[in-house]
Design a protein around this motif. Sequence first.
Motif, PDB file in Angstrom:
ATOM      1  N   GLU A 226       5.192   4.416  -6.999  1.00 40.96           N
ATOM      2  CA  GLU A 226       4.256   5.012  -6.039  1.00 40.96           C
ATOM      3  C   GLU A 226       3.203   4.003  -5.602  1.00 40.96           C
ATOM      4  O   GLU A 226       2.849   3.926  -4.416  1.00 40.96           O
ATOM      5  CB  GLU A 226       3.594   6.238  -6.662  1.00 40.96           C
ATOM      6  N   GLN A 227       2.692   3.215  -6.541  1.00 40.60           N
ATOM      7  CA  GLN A 227       1.709   2.188  -6.193  1.00 40.60           C
ATOM      8  C   GLN A 227       2.338   1.114  -5.313  1.00 40.60           C
ATOM      9  O   GLN A 227       1.734   0.655  -4.344  1.00 40.60           O
ATOM     10  CB  GLN A 227       1.140   1.573  -7.475  1.00 40.60           C
ATOM     11  N   TRP A 228       3.537   0.712  -5.653  1.00 40.15           N
ATOM     12  CA  TRP A 228       4.276  -0.279  -4.860  1.00 40.15           C
ATOM     13  C   TRP A 228       4.456   0.212  -3.422  1.00 40.15           C
ATOM     14  O   TRP A 228       4.174  -0.508  -2.467  1.00 40.15           O
ATOM     15  CB  TRP A 228       5.627  -0.530  -5.525  1.00 40.15           C
ATOM     16  N   ASP A 229       4.925   1.447  -3.291  1.00 42.21           N
ATOM     17  CA  ASP A 229       5.175   2.000  -1.957  1.00 42.21           C
ATOM     18  C   ASP A 229       3.892   2.102  -1.138  1.00 42.21           C
ATOM     19  O   ASP A 229       3.907   1.837   0.078  1.00 42.21           O
ATOM     20  CB  ASP A 229       5.819   3.385  -2.076  1.00 42.21           C
ATOM     21  N   GLU A 230       2.776   2.491  -1.771  1.00 39.39           N
ATOM     22  CA  GLU A 230       1.513   2.615  -1.051  1.00 39.39           C
ATOM     23  C   GLU A 230       1.079   1.275  -0.477  1.00 39.39           C
ATOM     24  O   GLU A 230       0.699   1.174   0.709  1.00 39.39           O
ATOM     25  CB  GLU A 230       0.421   3.147  -1.982  1.00 39.39           C
ATOM     26  N   VAL A 231       1.136   0.231  -1.299  1.00 44.52           N
ATOM     27  CA  VAL A 231       0.673  -1.080  -0.850  1.00 44.52           C
ATOM     28  C   VAL A 231       1.566  -1.625   0.264  1.00 44.52           C
ATOM     29  O   VAL A 231       1.073  -2.124   1.283  1.00 44.52           O
ATOM     30  CB  VAL A 231       0.612  -2.072  -2.033  1.00 44.52           C
ATOM     31  N   LEU A 232       2.870  -1.514   0.094  1.00 41.22           N
ATOM     32  CA  LEU A 232       3.752  -2.031   1.132  1.00 41.22           C
ATOM     33  C   LEU A 232       3.698  -1.202   2.406  1.00 41.22           C
ATOM     34  O   LEU A 232       3.877  -1.739   3.510  1.00 41.22           O
ATOM     35  CB  LEU A 232       5.192  -2.139   0.618  1.00 41.22           C
TER      36      LEU A 232
ATOM     37  N   TYR B 232       0.672  -6.400  -4.110  1.00 39.74           N
ATOM     38  CA  TYR B 232      -0.091  -7.059  -3.037  1.00 39.74           C
ATOM     39  C   TYR B 232       0.589  -8.362  -2.629  1.00 39.74           C
ATOM     40  O   TYR B 232       0.797  -8.622  -1.433  1.00 39.74           O
ATOM     41  CB  TYR B 232      -1.515  -7.326  -3.512  1.00 39.74           C
ATOM     42  N   ALA B 233       0.949  -9.195  -3.604  1.00 39.97           N
ATOM     43  CA  ALA B 233       1.583 -10.471  -3.284  1.00 39.97           C
ATOM     44  C   ALA B 233       2.906 -10.260  -2.569  1.00 39.97           C
ATOM     45  O   ALA B 233       3.216 -10.949  -1.592  1.00 39.97           O
ATOM     46  CB  ALA B 233       1.780 -11.284  -4.561  1.00 39.97           C
ATOM     47  N   ALA B 234       3.687  -9.293  -3.039  1.00 36.92           N
ATOM     48  CA  ALA B 234       4.967  -9.011  -2.390  1.00 36.92           C
ATOM     49  C   ALA B 234       4.768  -8.529  -0.958  1.00 36.92           C
ATOM     50  O   ALA B 234       5.502  -8.920  -0.044  1.00 36.92           O
ATOM     51  CB  ALA B 234       5.734  -7.965  -3.197  1.00 36.92           C
ATOM     52  N   SER B 235       3.768  -7.686  -0.752  1.00 38.94           N
ATOM     53  CA  SER B 235       3.513  -7.161   0.589  1.00 38.94           C
ATOM     54  C   SER B 235       3.111  -8.266   1.552  1.00 38.94           C
ATOM     55  O   SER B 235       3.475  -8.239   2.734  1.00 38.94           O
ATOM     56  CB  SER B 235       2.424  -6.082   0.544  1.00 38.94           C
ATOM     57  N   LYS B 236       2.368  -9.255   1.064  1.00 37.21           N
ATOM     58  CA  LYS B 236       1.924 -10.338   1.934  1.00 37.21           C
ATOM     59  C   LYS B 236       3.031 -11.352   2.183  1.00 37.21           C
ATOM     60  O   LYS B 236       3.090 -11.970   3.253  1.00 37.21           O
ATOM     61  CB  LYS B 236       0.688 -11.006   1.338  1.00 37.21           C
ATOM     62  N   SER B 237       3.933 -11.538   1.224  1.00 32.85           N
ATOM     63  CA  SER B 237       5.124 -12.335   1.494  1.00 32.85           C
ATOM     64  C   SER B 237       5.961 -11.669   2.578  1.00 32.85           C
ATOM     65  O   SER B 237       6.536 -12.338   3.446  1.00 32.85           O
ATOM     66  CB  SER B 237       5.960 -12.496   0.218  1.00 32.85           C
TER      67      SER B 237
END
Length: 247
Positions: free
Chosen positions: A102-108, A153-158
């Motif tokens: 859920e946290q992963w999905d929110e950030v991305l 966060y890092a994955a989303s920015k990549s």
Amino acid sequence: MVTRRFGGRRVVVTGAARGIGARIAERFAAEGADVVVLDLLRDPGAAHAAAIGARFVEADLTDVASARAAMTEAIETLGGIDVLVNNAGILRFGSVMETTPEQWDEVLAVNSRSMLLTTQVAAQAMIEAGDGGAIVNLASMAGKAGGAGQVAYAASKSAVIALTRVTALELGEHRIRANALCPGYVLTEMGAATRTQEQVDLWSSYSPLGRLGTPDDVAGLALFLASDDGAYLTGQAVNVTGGMIMH
């Protein structure tokens, strides 16, 4: 004396109620652009837009329908679009082992997927107008170097960097340029409650310049990339890190 590089240009800046986005919107407005501030934060967003002579459109960028509708409204408000700055983002801390789906999905959803949605709407309008355009996406130093405790966060920015490169490849034939910015440590409201002076001093030591970034450091490059001076730049992920990252 303030130049007027963007006189008559129509600009949408997402996440522009505060922080880096607010300064980017302000700088565009000061240089003659007709600006829409697009943000979830209604009161601060509307207040900032009024203060800089811009207009405000509310949007929940985690919601697909809301993101598309808000972007469409912003373009209709401006009568077209020449520049899109995708700045909206959130910072969530969490290790590889701790981060939940859920946290992963929110950030991305906020940091990456929203940029796909706004880009699709803006690019369609640019293509139909036939005048080209510029897209500037805010990535991060974390998108190149990672960041322990910031896996989502890092994955989303990549993902932002990759989205930018593909956008540049696919839309170049329509004279639409796309570039990303990769700021390092910039002191804004985001994350303010989680940092100490000791941390600020440590982070400052990572830069050969001995300081952290400011919203103006990022805004200046964003405007350059959107201007005619940046006309032969596309598909780039430009560091704004004070030398903390040099690749």
